[in-house]
Each structure stands twice: as structure tokens, then as C-alpha cells.
Design a protein around this motif. Structure first.
Motif, short mmCIF file in Angstrom:
data_model
loop_
_atom_site.label_atom_id
_atom_site.label_comp_id
_atom_site.label_asym_id
_atom_site.label_seq_id
_atom_site.Cartn_x
_atom_site.Cartn_y
_atom_site.Cartn_z
N GLU A 169 0.97 -1.30 0.22
CA GLU A 169 -0.05 0.15 0.13
C GLU A 169 1.04 1.61 -0.16
O GLU A 169 0.50 2.70 -0.80
N ALA A 170 1.86 1.07 1.14
CA ALA A 170 2.47 2.35 1.16
C ALA A 170 3.65 2.82 -0.72
O ALA A 170 3.66 4.13 -0.88
N GLY A 171 3.64 1.42 -1.05
CA GLY A 171 4.80 1.68 -1.84
C GLY A 171 3.64 1.75 -3.63
O GLY A 171 4.54 1.77 -4.49
N SER A 172 2.33 1.56 -3.35
CA SER A 172 1.30 2.09 -4.89
C SER A 172 1.52 3.50 -5.02
O SER A 172 0.91 4.02 -5.77
N ALA A 173 2.51 4.02 -3.56
CA ALA A 173 1.34 5.79 -3.88
C ALA A 173 2.66 6.33 -5.20
O ALA A 173 3.52 5.00 -4.89
N PRO A 174 2.88 7.14 -5.64
CA PRO A 174 3.99 7.62 -6.36
C PRO A 174 5.25 7.42 -6.16
O PRO A 174 5.73 7.91 -5.03
N LEU A 175 5.92 6.79 -7.44
CA LEU A 175 7.49 6.95 -7.17
C LEU A 175 7.79 8.54 -6.95
O LEU A 175 8.03 9.15 -8.15
N ALA B 192 4.44 22.75 15.82
CA ALA B 192 3.33 23.99 15.45
C ALA B 192 3.87 25.10 15.16
O ALA B 192 3.00 26.01 14.21
N ALA B 193 5.18 25.37 13.93
CA ALA B 193 5.68 26.20 13.58
C ALA B 193 4.96 26.28 12.09
O ALA B 193 4.38 27.31 11.66
N CYS B 194 4.93 24.71 11.90
CA CYS B 194 4.15 24.40 10.55
C CYS B 194 2.77 24.55 10.20
O CYS B 194 2.08 25.66 9.74
N GLU B 195 2.43 23.64 11.30
CA GLU B 195 0.37 24.60 12.06
C GLU B 195 0.08 25.91 11.56
O GLU B 195 -1.02 26.37 11.41
N LEU B 196 1.09 26.68 12.23
CA LEU B 196 0.66 28.09 12.61
C LEU B 196 0.86 29.19 10.95
O LEU B 196 -0.19 30.31 10.64
N ASN B 197 1.89 27.93 10.02
CA ASN B 197 1.53 28.64 9.06
C ASN B 197 0.30 27.62 7.98
O ASN B 197 0.55 27.55 6.58
N ARG B 198 -0.51 27.08 8.33
CA ARG B 198 -1.15 26.08 7.77
C ARG B 198 -1.07 25.36 6.59
O ARG B 198 -1.02 24.76 6.05
N LEU B 199 0.76 24.73 7.55
CA LEU B 199 1.12 24.07 6.81
C LEU B 199 0.93 22.44 7.56
O LEU B 199 0.73 22.12 8.72
N ASN B 200 0.90 21.00 6.43
CA ASN B 200 0.28 19.91 7.73
C ASN B 200 1.86 18.98 7.91
O ASN B 200 2.29 19.02 6.50
N PRO B 201 2.89 18.76 8.92
CA PRO B 201 3.64 18.49 8.91
C PRO B 201 3.66 16.80 8.76
O PRO B 201 2.65 16.42 9.46
N MET B 202 4.78 16.26 9.13
CA MET B 202 5.03 14.82 8.63
C MET B 202 6.24 14.29 8.77
O MET B 202 7.27 15.31 7.81
N LEU B 203 6.72 13.51 8.75
CA LEU B 203 8.00 12.69 8.97
C LEU B 203 8.27 11.85 8.09
O LEU B 203 6.35 10.56 8.04
N ALA B 204 8.35 12.05 6.70
CA ALA B 204 9.42 10.79 5.86
C ALA B 204 10.12 10.31 6.50
O ALA B 204 11.34 10.62 7.29
N VAL B 205 9.91 8.68 6.54
CA VAL B 205 11.16 7.63 6.90
C VAL B 205 11.17 6.44 5.55
O VAL B 205 10.75 6.84 5.05
N LEU B 206 12.94 6.11 5.47
CA LEU B 206 13.22 5.75 4.81
C LEU B 206 13.10 3.45 5.22
O LEU B 206 13.48 2.41 4.23
N VAL C 161 3.39 10.27 10.18
CA VAL C 161 4.79 9.14 9.40
C VAL C 161 4.27 8.84 7.86
O VAL C 161 3.91 8.16 8.15
N GLU C 162 4.87 9.09 7.29
CA GLU C 162 5.02 8.75 5.63
C GLU C 162 6.62 7.82 5.23
O GLU C 162 7.80 8.35 5.51
N SER C 163 6.12 7.01 5.16
CA SER C 163 7.59 5.88 4.67
C SER C 163 7.49 5.99 3.66
O SER C 163 6.96 6.38 1.99
N TRP C 164 8.55 6.57 2.44
CA TRP C 164 9.02 6.16 1.01
C TRP C 164 10.23 5.33 0.84
O TRP C 164 11.05 5.35 0.14
N ARG C 165 9.88 4.21 1.85
CA ARG C 165 10.79 2.96 1.63
C ARG C 165 10.62 2.85 0.01
O ARG C 165 11.82 2.44 -0.49
N GLU C 166 9.67 2.36 -0.42
CA GLU C 166 9.52 1.93 -1.50
C GLU C 166 9.02 2.84 -2.56
O GLU C 166 8.46 3.27 -3.87
#
Length: 624
Positions: A333-339, A519-533, A560-565
Motif C-alpha cells: 500500500e505504501a509502495g503503490s503511492a507515486p514513485l 507548531a511552526a508548520c501548523e501556524l503557517n497552515r502547513l501539514n507537518p509529516m515525518l518521512a522515513v526510509l 509518519v509517511e514511509s518512502w521506503r518503496e
């Protein structure tokens, strides 16, 4: 020819050549403070004398505008070098008194940097009105002083080949040979990270340079002059013979301004600035090969597509091992997201379109990671982003973000980063969106350290604000087309050959930092996420353990969003392409470099159809 050491004296210059890689440094307040001191240059002169260098050169910046230039020549003269030279724009030599002082002090080698036979061409390139006239007066003064004092000077010109002047090598010979210049160095524009977005404006293919040299042969014959190619393979000129071509002397060493004890002391990565061909194996020329930006575009595209296919197959094989009989057709499922891929700085528009079209057919819409500093003009790239999105080829745009920072090798020098380029591109994207064009999902990638600096350092607050204003406008905030912008945060790798810190003991610190950045991201209406491999980091056990710990800690606060695949490398996004590629080394260097893909072999399908008349690039096969 003996060993030659060229000493870089600093960045200060009295011209503003449009191709120059140092323009950003000179824009820094009090840029002259970055120049080496008199004693630092004397130390380098002593190094040359103590280590067997028979020739010494000064380069810059512009060395001749230093107040201590004459005294440095006098100091060097006591070590009895065979030649003491300077690379200069020639303007200071228009002053007769200065010229006489320099030559009688011991200066006898001159490499002028003149780029056009008329003020209209040359002064437009140097952005310095009157600079050609001053340099020509300087050559006349050098000839006059040499006659007066019976000095034998060695004169050469170094012409940077650009679209403005590529056809004028003959005219340069006809202008400068009567003034004593007998050797004409030519070299194409060399892209770096600081000017990669200028490549489209300044790129000249080898075949145009060869044709211009051939056109100059009658003038070379008339004056007994020769061409000295630099960053151009000598084999392309073999048909002209040594009468007109002097093979490049690659024994020159440069003592960079940022190096402390010896030239070449910083070798942090293996730069792949050249590629070699099959015939290089038996060639006896002393030559590094072909410049990477001259690689045929079809071969660049082949490298990207082959890497994507290999990555997908390897990911699928890994998934099959993991789930056994329950494996389904396709990736997880994670790997089916765009390359995700980066490293397109050297691609032209047609190559990008062709590459995306092929990959969307095989792998679906893709995610383009870019710093908006490509060979493709930024306005054209932004239009291309919309075209690819509307064609169903581009799903996500991930903007690589680098704020102003200390230059990696020279801690005294600041790199401007690409915040302004991103802001400009975001404004252009917003204008297209406002006209009805479709945009992909917008995401912005931060190194956790860079984002911390943007949020906390007063000197970077303006860059942070400008970036967020650009993101707000491009995302359609306040309109009916608003979309959420993701702020993707990635943890930098721990340095090699060092014991990593115990991140378990720093848990509280890391949790606080994650909360602050969220908090800094949300203050500027950005959606913060952590990319992991995941396990694709390729780290040794100690570093892998600590990396997993800190990512788990940040993952307590951030989604958390996986970029492994998803995230793959191709030949032009490798760490050794860091000299020109904006592909984040702090992300890519995590992976094991032992199995990196090599440059693709040339085939009838990927070779360019246009080539050189002599020893054509298109006729030769590239080594992997």
C-alpha cells in the motif's frame, strides 16, 4: 612543463560576469572580508616552494585589485619560481604605472579572461561597461613595458564559451594575436549548484565549439597561434593536429581559498563531473573525459527509466519475500503511492516530457522532487508542471528546500540556498492556477536541521516568511481552489566514522523539537509529516539503531509517511552529483553506495542522432 600551483586569493572582483559561480558570495555584505589575508597567501607561496612547484599563479576573484598584489609578487620572486602568473580580467593593467610595477616585481605570466571581440559582446558578458577597452589597453601596456625592460611575458586568453560568443573564436584570435597572445584557452560554461538554473541559458554543445575552432584555423595559421581546450576532450580536435591544438595540461593544482594546509585536502565526495567512453580505455591523452552535462539527453533519460524499473522490481521482490503466498500483484500500500525521484537538473524539456510519459505508462503518475533550479527555464518548468499534471503524469511536486547556509567546505562563506527560487516558482504556479491551470499536490521537503534554523534563527526569519507567503498563494489560500500543503520533515543521517549520540538519552529534547516544528508548520497552515526510509538507509548497525530511535521519537508527535518503496535514485541523483544536483545528500547518503546504478550504456535507442564530425560523441559507447 613543471608543476603549477594556482592560489585562489578570494572572491572580490571589479567585474560581474554573468556566468560567474561566485556572484552569490560577492553579494554578501563586506564580501572583501572573505578574501585571504596577505599572510595566508604567503603561507601558500611557501607551500609551493617547499613542495616542488616550479610555477606559481594567482587567481580570484580578481587578484590585481588587492592592495598587496605587487608585494605578493615581490615575495614570491625570492623563491625563484620559473614563472609567476595571474589570471585576470586585465582591467588593472590599463594603468601604466601598475603594469610596470607588476612586471618589474617579477610577474611574467598572464591569462586574460576576454570573452568577445567587441564591447557589445564582451561588456555584456562581464556586465562591466568599458571592460574590453581597459583590457586591450592593458595588453598594449604589457607589450610596451616588456620592450622597455627586456621582459619576456607569456600571454594567454581564457574564453568562456557561451551562446553569445561561440561563433567568434576566429574574431578573438584576429583581435588578440597582434597584441601578443598566442595561446587561446576555450572552455564551456560549467554548471554548479549555485548556477544550475543558468545551464539552459549558457549551454553550448561540443559540436558547436568544434565547428567554431575549425572556422578559426585560417587565423591560427596566420598568427602562429593555437587553441587550448579545457573541459573539452582533446580527441574532438585530433583531426586539426598539434599545429593548431595544445593538449590541456591537467597537472595544475589549485589551492582553494577554503583549504587550510594543502591543496586538495577536502575530498568529501567523489564528484562525477565527467563520463568516459569505450575509446578512452586505449587513449593516451591526459584527459578526464566528457563533461557530464554534455551527455546525450536520451542517455540521461534511459538512466532514469532503467533505475525506476529496477527499483520497482526490487521492491516487488522484497514484498514477495515478506508476505510469501499472500503476495498480490503490485507493491504494498505504501509502495503503490507515486514513485519519487530527483536529479533532473541537467534534463531539457523534451527529456523530462519523454521520461514522465514513459514512467506514467509503466508505473502510474509520479512525484517530482525538485529545487526549481533546472536547466529548463523556471517559467517553462512551471508551465511544464501544469502540463504534466493535466496529462495525468505528475501527482505530487516535492520542493527541496535549502535556506541560506554556510558553504560545506568553506565555513567562512555563505550559500544563498534556493528559497528565493522557490518563492519565484510558487508565484508563477499561483498565477497559472489563478488562470485555471491544474496543480499537483504541493509538498515541501525540509532537513530537520534546516527547518529548525528557519524557525529559530533571526537571520533566516525573512526567508521563512517569504517561503510561506509563496506557499500560501500557490495553495490558493482564501480562494475556492485551496489545497493543503504538506511540510515533509526528514532526519539527517549521523556522520560516518563517528560514534552516533545516544538518542535515547535525548528523548525529551527531540520531543520538544518535534512539537516546536509541528507548531511552526501548523501556524503557517502547513501539514507537518515525518518521512522515513526504513531499512533502506544502508547504515552500519550503530547508526541504524540510533536513527530508528530518533525517528520513533519524532513519530510520536508527527504523522509518519514511509518512502521506503517510493524514493529511488538514478545516475544523476547520486551523492557524487552533489556539485550540480540539488538532490538532498542528507537524505540520499543514507543508502548503501556499493550498489549504485552506473551510467547507462549507449544503444541505438538512446543515443542522440546528431554528433560531431570528428570522433563523434554519438559514435562512441559509454562505459558504465
Amino acid at each position: 612543463m613543471g608543476k603549477l600551483l594556482s592560489i585562489e586569493t578570494g572572491f572580490t572582483c571589479n567585474s560581474r560576469c554573468k556566468y560567474c559561480t561566485q556572484l552569490d558570495y560577492r553579494a554578501i555584505p563586506q564580501a572583501d572580508k572573505l578574501d585571504l589575508t596577505t599572510e595566508q597567501i604567503r603561507e601558500r607561496i611557501r607551500y609551493a616552494a617547499d613542495n616542488g612547484y616550479s610555477q606559481l599563479g594567482f587567481s580570484g576573484g580578481e587578484p590585481t585589485i588587492r592592495g598587496d598584489f605587487i608585494s605578493l609578487i615581490q615575495y614570491a620572486q625570492q623563491f625563484e619560481f620559473e614563472r609567476i602568473g595571474v589570471t585576470s580580467n586585465g582591467r588593472m593593467f590599463s594603468y601604466r604605472k601598475f603594469t610596470e610595477e607588476a612586471l618589474t616585481a617579477g610577474l611574467d605570466g598572464f591569462t586574460f579572461s576576454l570573452h568577445g571581440p567587441t564591447p557589445k559582446i564582451h561588456d555584456r558578458i562581464t556586465k562591466s561597461p568599458g571592460s574590453l577597452e581597459q583590457a586591450l589597453d592593458g595588453l598594449s601596456n604589457i607589450q610596451s613595458v616588456c620592450r622597455k625592460h627586456n621582459i619576456r611575458a607569456h600571454l594567454m586568453n581564457n574564453q568562456i564559451i557561451l551562446p553569445d560568443n561561440v561563433g567568434m573564436i576566429r574574431e578573438m584570435v584576429e583581435l588578440l594575436a597582434p597584441l601578443g597572445i598566442g595561446l587561446f584557452m576555450i572552455q564551456p560554461f560549467i554548471p554548479q549548484r549555485s548556477n544550475s538554473d543558468d545551464l539552459g541559458r549558457f549551454y553550448v554543445p561540443y559540436e558547436e565549439i568544434v565547428a567554431s575552432v575549425e572556422r578559426a584555423v585560417p587565423a591560427l595559421e596566420k598568427y602562429g597561434a593555437r587553441i587550448k581546450p579545457y573541459n573539452i576532450p582533446n580527441c574532438l580536435f585530433w583531426h586539426l593536429g598539434p599545429k593548431f591544438i595544445e593538449a590541456q595540461f591537467y597537472g595544475l593544482r589549485s589551492f582553494r581559498e577554503y583549504e587550510q594546509s594543502q591543496p586538495g585536502e577536502f575530498k568529501a565526495f567523489r564528484a562525477r563531473q565527467w563520463y568516459r567512453i569505450d575509446k578512452c580505455k586505449t587513449c593516451e591523452e591526459y584527459c578526464p573525459g566528457f563533461r557530464i552535462e554534455q551527455m546525450p539527453q536520451k542517455r540521461m533519460s534511459a538512466g532514469l527509466k532503467e533505475a525506476a524499473e529496477r527499483f520497482v522490481q526490487e521492491s516487488l521482490a522484497t514484498l514477495e519475500v515478506a508476505v510469501g503466498d499472500d503476495v498480490v500483484d503490485g507493491r504494498s500500500e505504501a509502495g503503490s503511492a507515486p514513485l519519487i525521484f530527483s536529479g533532473t537538473e541537467l534534463f531539457d524539456r523534451e527529456t523530462i516530457v519523454e521520461s514522465f510519459s514513459t514512467m506514467v505508462t509503466k508505473h502510474g503518475p509520479v512525484s517530482w522532487m525538485t529545487a526549481l533550479c533546472e536547466k529548463v527555464d523556471r517559467k517553462e518548468q512551471v508551465k511544464l508542471i501544469c502540463d504534466l499534471t493535466e496529462a495525468g503524469a505528475l501527482a505530487e511536486l516535492i520542493l527541496i528546500t535549502q535556506p541560506m547556509d554556510q558553504r560545506f567546505l568553506a565555513q567562512r562563506v555563505l550559500e544563498k540556498g534556493n528559497i528565493e527560487e522557490l518563492r519565484e516558482g510558487l508565484v508563477l504556479l499561483s498565477e497559472l492556477a489563478e488562470s485555471g491551470r491544474k496543480l499537483p499536490r504541493l509538498r515541501v521537503l525540509f532537513n530537520v536541521g534546516d527547518l529548525t534554523r528557519l524557525v529559530n534563527e533571526p537571520s533566516l526569519n525573512q526567508q521563512w516568511d517569504r517561503l510561506n507567503r509563496g506557499l500560501a498563494r500557490a495553495s490558493g489560500r482564501g480562494t475556492d481552489r485551496v489545497q493543503q500543503v504538506d511540510a515533509i520533515i526528514a532526519i539527517s543521517n549521523f556522520p560516518r566514522d563517528q560514534k552516533p549520540p545516544d538518542m535515547r538519552r535525548q528523548r525529551d529534547i527531540n520531543i520538544r523539537l518535534a512539537k516546536q516544528l509541528k507548531a511552526a508548520c501548523e501556524l503557517n497552515r502547513l501539514n507537518p509529516m515525518l518521512a522515513v526510509l526504513g531499512d533502506r538507509r544502508g547504515l552500519d548497525a550503530a547508526r541504524a539503531d540510533q536513527m530508528a530511535v530518533v525517528e520513533r521519537q519524532f513519530g510520536e508527535i508527527l504523522p509518519v509517511e514511509s518512502w521506503r518503496e517510493r524514493l529511488f535514485r538514478h545516475p544523476l541523483s547520486m551523492p557524487e552529483m552533489d556539485f550540480v544536483s540539488w538532490s538532498p545528500p542528507w537524505l540520499f547518503e543514507r543508502w548503501d553506495l556499493s550498489a549504485q546504478p552506473g551510467l547507462p550504456k549507449e544503444t541505438s535507442q538512446n543515443k542522440d542522432q546528431t554528433g560531431l564530425r570528428s570522433q563523434s560523441v554519438a559514435q562512441l559507447t559509454v562505459d558504465s
